[in-house]
Design a protein around this motif. Structure first.
Motif, PDB file in Angstrom:
ATOM      1  N   ASP A 159       5.195  21.060  12.738  1.00  0.00           N
ATOM      2  CA  ASP A 159       4.300  22.090  12.205  1.00  0.00           C
ATOM      3  C   ASP A 159       3.185  21.530  11.331  1.00  0.00           C
ATOM      4  O   ASP A 159       2.212  22.230  11.042  1.00  0.00           O
ATOM      5  N   ASN A 161      -0.120  19.675  10.341  1.00  0.00           N
ATOM      6  CA  ASN A 161      -1.313  19.145  10.998  1.00  0.00           C
ATOM      7  C   ASN A 161      -1.612  17.756  10.423  1.00  0.00           C
ATOM      8  O   ASN A 161      -0.936  17.283   9.501  1.00  0.00           O
ATOM      9  N   SER A 162      -2.636  17.097  10.948  1.00  0.00           N
ATOM     10  CA  SER A 162      -2.904  15.708  10.557  1.00  0.00           C
ATOM     11  C   SER A 162      -3.171  15.574   9.069  1.00  0.00           C
ATOM     12  O   SER A 162      -2.672  14.652   8.408  1.00  0.00           O
ATOM     13  N   GLN A 163      -3.961  16.502   8.523  1.00  0.00           N
ATOM     14  CA  GLN A 163      -4.284  16.427   7.098  1.00  0.00           C
ATOM     15  C   GLN A 163      -3.056  16.678   6.233  1.00  0.00           C
ATOM     16  O   GLN A 163      -2.830  15.992   5.227  1.00  0.00           O
ATOM     17  N   GLN A 164      -2.262  17.677   6.611  1.00  0.00           N
ATOM     18  CA  GLN A 164      -1.038  17.967   5.848  1.00  0.00           C
ATOM     19  C   GLN A 164      -0.088  16.768   5.893  1.00  0.00           C
ATOM     20  O   GLN A 164       0.520  16.410   4.878  1.00  0.00           O
ATOM     21  N   ARG A 165       0.035  16.153   7.060  1.00  0.00           N
ATOM     22  CA  ARG A 165       0.940  15.000   7.205  1.00  0.00           C
ATOM     23  C   ARG A 165       0.452  13.835   6.327  1.00  0.00           C
ATOM     24  O   ARG A 165       1.250  13.198   5.635  1.00  0.00           O
TER      25      ARG A 165
END
Length: 266
Positions: A159, A161-165
């Motif tokens: 769930d 996204n790249s920025q959250q990860r």
């Protein structure tokens, strides 16, 4: 025996809720939820052994679950908290579950978020044991930034996204500096070593509530099975969320907690 590090919010005398984070987290993981509950509760969030400010707290290989339960009991006893409710997420949920079963006289309500009650078959245990052993060895021996890149690309974190990860990985690197200790708790508190607790929540003297994310298919199955078995006082599906509900929809979760725990203090 070193105490677990902890943070508190709210006012003593109001219903106490103890918060246990997941693997790689820390007490500040709960801030979105804390900001919504601190006026109504006394909140205690601990750092798990080997994590953040509990970096000097280690668990032994053979009695990790019992040792953690004793550590938590000691920490809460020193806060003069004789009775409390527990909320645990993922690994923290499994630790909260086992502590509640062994200290049922002190627990008022148990809230489990995306928590596994334990594997039942030896074949499943063998698979999980090998997987956790391999991950633990990587945490102990490889650069943490490289291990976290792989860790947060597992299906359970789909769930993000790249920025959250990326943001999450940077924060985890900032608060966790000892890969050996992280590997130890991952292996010592492996799901493969946890007693299977299916059927043990039906007769406990406190209500058990379970939170699961609408998009988290694995834990949806676990939640529905627990509910069908009569283990739960409350089953709470949070719409539009995956595994980490308190981060994705803290307001939805806070509303349910306020209703359930407020009810116990009336």
């Amino acid at each position: 025996m070193n105490n677990l590090a902890y943070r508190t919010w709210g006012i003593r005398g109001r219903p106490t809720l103890v918060l246990l984070h997941g693997f790689l987290g820390d007490s500040e993981d709960w801030l979105p939820l804390v900001s919504l509950l601190e006026e109504d509760f006394y909140l205690v969030a601990v750092d798990l052994p080997g994590h953040a400010k509990s970096l000097n707290v280690e668990l032994s290989d053979d009695k990790a679950f019992a040792l953690f339960s004793d550590l938590l009991d000691l920490t809460l006893h020193q806060l003069d908290l004789k009775h409390y409710s527990l909320l645990g997420y993922s690994l923290g949920g499994r630790l909260a579950l086992l502590h509640s079963l062994s200290h049922s006289h002190r627990v008022e309500q148990l809230l489990l978020e995306s928590c596994h009650p334990g594997l039942e078959s030896e074949a499943d245990r063998d698979i999980r044991r090998q997987s956790d052993k391999e991950w633990a060895e990587r945490f102990r021996t490889e650069p943490l930034d490289e291990v976290l890149q792989q860790w947060y690309h597992q299906p359970v974190f789909a769930d993000l996204n790249s920025q959250q990860r990326q943001t999450l990985m940077e924060y985890r690197l900032e608060i966790n500096r000892n890969g050996r200790l992280l590997g130890d708790i991952l292996e010592y508190c492996s799901l493969s070593r946890q007693p299977a607790c299916w059927g043990q929540m039906e007769d406990v003297p406190f209500p058990v509530h379970y939170f699961y994310g609408e998009r988290d298919l694995k834990y949806t199955g676990i939640a529905l099975r627990l509910h069908k078995s009569g283990s739960l006082a409350g089953l709470h599906k949070i719409a539009g969320t995956g595994h980490n509900i308190h981060r994705e929809r803290p307001a939805d979760m806070a509303a349910i907690i306020r209703q359930q725990l407020g009810r116990s203090s009336e």
